[in-house]
Design an enzyme around this catalytic site. Structure first.
Site, PDB file in Angstrom:
ATOM      1  CD  GLU A  48      -2.766   1.381   2.416  1.00  0.00           C
ATOM      2  OE1 GLU A  48      -2.767   0.470   3.277  1.00  0.00           O
ATOM      3  OE2 GLU A  48      -3.549   2.349   2.429  1.00  0.00           O
ATOM      4  CG  ASN A 107      -5.071   5.073   1.014  1.00  0.00           C
ATOM      5  OD1 ASN A 107      -5.865   4.296   1.524  1.00  0.00           O
ATOM      6  ND2 ASN A 107      -3.766   4.958   1.175  1.00  0.00           N
ATOM      7  CD  GLU A 139      -5.858   0.437   0.332  1.00  0.00           C
ATOM      8  OE1 GLU A 139      -6.126   1.070   1.375  1.00  0.00           O
ATOM      9  OE2 GLU A 139      -4.907  -0.360   0.241  1.00  0.00           O
ATOM     10  CG  ASP A 169      -8.703   1.717   3.532  1.00  0.00           C
ATOM     11  OD1 ASP A 169      -8.426   0.793   4.313  1.00  0.00           O
ATOM     12  OD2 ASP A 169      -7.953   2.685   3.331  1.00  0.00           O
ATOM     13  CD  GLU A 224      -6.444  -1.310   6.916  1.00  0.00           C
ATOM     14  OE1 GLU A 224      -5.411  -0.783   6.481  1.00  0.00           O
ATOM     15  OE2 GLU A 224      -7.537  -0.729   6.929  1.00  0.00           O
TER      16      GLU A 224
END
Ligand code: C2E
Ligand code: CA
Ligand code: CA
Length: 396
Positions: A48, A107, A139, A169, A224
């Site tokens: 990520e 993101n 995400e 997310d 996560e």
């Protein structure tokens, strides 16, 4: 003290607003990458991209010091555009250096959808760097769905229609989680780390149900904020497909991550492997009947997973744990090896049907029913159910 703190916060706030362009241009914004690991194999399955701001005046700024400000001020697209471009460039550099690559997720803020055409931006990056589309993943946080839901719904479908995978997310952090899953089509669900903070019986049950539900509706799962080995073991046992967290590594610059992965023996999975594991990953392993997953390279079989019930049956025949099973498979005599090979090949050929076979092990009769979940020529994943026929007869 309070007002001093507030004053500084306001100061940073206005600094961020007036310096975002400069920060992007002068490279004060750095992209850190955090490893994502596939639970079944322990291999690197992705990373990520997370933004960091190393400022010449203020030093290191945390994302929570600049991201909310940029969102509120409708400037977040400046950052995210840069992040997407950097991810593309990074992947291109890796490909040019003939190093293996794994997909990078980035993101996207709700505000981005108002400020830029996110899809065109990604498409441009993919084109310029000649990347396969499935190497960039999007995400979107759950809270983003609350407003402009129609617009975001259409955007998600457009992303997916164009071959990009879209992840939800922070699942579970908002108030609308289940509705979001009902109304939108996501490829993967990132289970919010808050669930893992209190790692107790209740939270484990909730996570187990979330993973089962996701599989039932065909969505992949990633947890996560995973920090301990105990959490890894649990997530693996319930079939959560991927894990991200300090346990495997903090976010760090790309080159550092490469070294980190080398030191930790985190090898990158190939594109073909990823495709097969993704497919097999939707199979639900949380059930009362004993199931195990076997990897099959056409020559050797390797047990990669067993659920609790399977472990119990094997224990009943005096074999404890995966390692012991793999050792036994490895040390079979030629005749038995051939028989097992023939069975595995039959299972592969009869896909997607189950194929039964009875094996004798230390005078006990074990019936195995197996089917192939996914594969390509030369590599398959089978699931196998097992029944100890001897034990059943004994207990009658
Ligand atoms: P996120 O997308 O949920 O990112 C995960 C955050 O969890 C990261 O914080 C990461 O450093 C942290 N984290 C990862 N593993 C662990 C762990 O095991 N334990 C703990 N306690 N924390 C862990 P970070 O980098 O501070 O980012 C915070 C948030 O800022 C991100 O949350 C994301 O929403 C946002 N963000 C970061 N970079 C970007 C960006 O480039 N664009 C946008 N729009 N938002 C970004
Ligand atoms: Ca994220
Ligand atoms: Ca998150």
């Amino acid at each position: 003290m309070f007002s001093e703190h507030l004053r500084q916060e306001l100061e940073i706030r206005s600094y961020v607003i007036s310096h975002i362009d400069e920060a992007v241009e002068n490279g004060y914004i750095e992209i850190y990458y955090q490893p994502v690991v596939r639970t079944l194999t322990g291999k690197l399955a992705g990373m990520e991209a997370l933004a960091r701001w190393r400022d010449p005046v203020y030093g290191f700024l945390r994302p929570d010091q600049f991201i909310p400000v940029l969102e509120e001020e409708r400037l977040i697209d400046k950052l995210d555009r840069y992040v997407i471009r950097e991810c593309g460039r990074q992947l291109r550099r890796q490909i040019d250096a003939h190093r293996p690559i794994v997909p990078i997720s980035f993101n996207v803020s709700r505000m981005d959808f108002q400020l830029m055409d996110v899809l065109s931006e990604i498409e441009a990056v993919v084109r310029e760097n000649e990347l396969p589309r499935d190497y960039l993943r999007i995400e979107i946080t759950e809270t983003a769905m609350v407003q402009d839901s129609d617009k975001i719904l259409k955007m998600i479908d457009r992303f997916r229609g164009n071959g990009y995978s879209v992840w939800l997310d922070d699942f579970g952090s908002g108030y609308s989680s289940l509705n979001v899953l009902k109304d939108y089509h996501f490829d993967e669900l990132k289970i919010d780390m808050e669930f893992l903070r209190a790692f107790n019986d209740t939270s484990r049950k909730i996570i187990t149900s979330v993973v089962m539900m996701a599989k039932a509706i065909g969505i992949h799962t990633l947890a996560e904020g995973v920090e301990t080995r105990e959490q890894v073991r649990f997530l693996r046992s319930i079939g959560c497909e991927k894990i991200q967290g300090y346990h495997y590594g903090r976010p760090m610059p790309y080159d550092e991550l490469l070294v980190h992965c080398q030191e930790r023996h985190l090898r990158a999975e190939t594109r073909e492997e990823a495709r097969i594991y993704e497919k097999a990953g939707l199979f639900n392993v949380i059930m009362a009947s004993p199931v195990a997953l076997f990897l099959d390279d056409g020559r050797n079989l390797y047990m990669a997973y067993e659920n609790d019930a399977y472990r119990k049956v094997m224990k009943g025949v005096g074999i404890s744990g995966r390692r012991a099973v793999n050792w036994i498979i490895h040390s079979l005599d030629d005749a038995r090896k051939e028989r097992l090979r023939a069975y595995a090949d039959r299972v592969t050929r009869n896909r997607p049907c189950k194929v039964s076979e009875t094996f004798l092990l230390d005078g006990r009769r074990l019936r195995v029913r197996a089917k192939t979940l996914a594969g390509l020529p030369g590599f398959h994943i089978h699931m196998a159910e097992i029944v100890d026929l001897t034990r059943d007869a004994d207990s009658l």
